[in-house]
Scaffold this motif. Structure first.
Motif, PDB file in Angstrom:
ATOM      1  N   THR A  19       0.859  -1.187   0.000  1.00 46.53           N
ATOM      2  CA  THR A  19       0.000   0.000   0.000  1.00 46.53           C
ATOM      3  C   THR A  19       0.894   1.236   0.000  1.00 46.53           C
ATOM      4  N   SER A  56      -1.197  11.237  -4.785  1.00 49.49           N
ATOM      5  CA  SER A  56      -2.337  10.367  -4.490  1.00 49.49           C
ATOM      6  C   SER A  56      -3.132  10.887  -3.293  1.00 49.49           C
ATOM      7  N   VAL A  57      -2.423  11.212  -2.243  1.00 45.11           N
ATOM      8  CA  VAL A  57      -3.101  11.729  -1.044  1.00 45.11           C
ATOM      9  C   VAL A  57      -3.787  13.056  -1.361  1.00 45.11           C
ATOM     10  N   ARG A  59      -5.138  13.898  -4.063  1.00 41.95           N
ATOM     11  CA  ARG A  59      -6.369  13.627  -4.816  1.00 41.95           C
ATOM     12  C   ARG A  59      -7.447  13.006  -3.937  1.00 41.95           C
ATOM     13  N   GLY A  60      -7.146  12.826  -2.643  1.00 39.39           N
ATOM     14  CA  GLY A  60      -8.127  12.268  -1.724  1.00 39.39           C
ATOM     15  C   GLY A  60      -8.172  10.749  -1.727  1.00 39.39           C
ATOM     16  N   GLN A  61      -7.189  10.105  -2.326  1.00 45.98           N
ATOM     17  CA  GLN A  61      -7.165   8.645  -2.350  1.00 45.98           C
ATOM     18  C   GLN A  61      -6.689   8.109  -1.003  1.00 45.98           C
ATOM     19  N   ASP A  62      -7.154   6.934  -0.660  1.00 48.53           N
ATOM     20  CA  ASP A  62      -6.852   6.304   0.623  1.00 48.53           C
ATOM     21  C   ASP A  62      -5.500   5.592   0.547  1.00 48.53           C
ATOM     22  N   PRO A  63      -4.500   6.038   1.309  1.00 46.55           N
ATOM     23  CA  PRO A  63      -3.179   5.406   1.243  1.00 46.55           C
ATOM     24  C   PRO A  63      -3.162   3.976   1.764  1.00 46.55           C
ATOM     25  N   ALA A  65      -5.552   1.856   0.891  1.00 47.61           N
ATOM     26  CA  ALA A  65      -6.199   1.072  -0.159  1.00 47.61           C
ATOM     27  C   ALA A  65      -5.420   1.119  -1.477  1.00 47.61           C
ATOM     28  N   GLU A  66      -4.752   2.232  -1.721  1.00 45.44           N
ATOM     29  CA  GLU A  66      -4.017   2.399  -2.980  1.00 45.44           C
ATOM     30  C   GLU A  66      -2.739   1.570  -2.965  1.00 45.44           C
ATOM     31  N   SER A  70      -0.076   0.851  -8.768  1.00 45.98           N
ATOM     32  CA  SER A  70      -0.963   1.767  -9.488  1.00 45.98           C
ATOM     33  C   SER A  70      -0.384   3.174  -9.596  1.00 45.98           C
ATOM     34  N   HIS A  71       0.679   3.445  -8.866  1.00 49.81           N
ATOM     35  CA  HIS A  71       1.252   4.791  -8.836  1.00 49.81           C
ATOM     36  C   HIS A  71       2.722   4.792  -9.240  1.00 49.81           C
TER      37      HIS A  71
END
Length: 131
Positions: A19, A56-57, A59-63, A65-66, A70-71
């Motif tokens: 993650t 990523s953070v 953009r409001g993405q959950d660290p 879950a990501e 993908s990054h």
């Protein structure tokens, strides 16, 4: 001066299923700004940087879950240990990035960053702003 003289040999390697939080913790603990992402399914080498995690953070993405895969930047520009620091700096400037994975015989042996190059090119004379 050559890349081998400036690079960090502390190479944090992670898998694509880590993650972003796990990656960030490992990067923080090792005090590095990038992790090499090794994908055993594709035999590919990618890089995940602090900038990727931050984006990523942001953009409001959950660290939690990501996933790193993908990054990860997969179109990595690699350096060789025998490159000059000018070669490395030129590649970074042209590509718009701050880290190069250093490969020796197709194996990651280090990472060279803009900071590594600056530290080699700039003598430490004292504290900033000292008279």
């Amino acid at each position: 001066m050559l890349v081998r003289d400036a690079m960090s040999t502390v190479v944090l390697t992670i898998g694509p299923d880590h993650t972003l939080r796990q990656a960030a913790r490992l990067m923080s603990a090792r005090r590095v700004g990038a992790a090499v992402v090794l994908d055993p399914d594709t035999s590919g080498i990618g890089i995940l940087t602090e900038r990727d995690v931050l984006a990523s953070v942001g953009r409001g993405q959950d660290p939690d879950a990501e996933r790193a895969g993908s990054h990860t930047t997969s179109d990595v520009v690699f350096a060789a240990p025998q490159w000059t620091l000018t070669d490395a700096a030129t590649a970074m400037a042209q590509g718009g990035f701050r880290h190069l994975v250093v490969l020796d015989e197709r194996e990651p042996v280090g990472i060279v960053s803009v900071r590594d190059i600056i530290n080699c090119w700039t003598p430490v004379v004292g504290s900033v702003g000292a008279a």
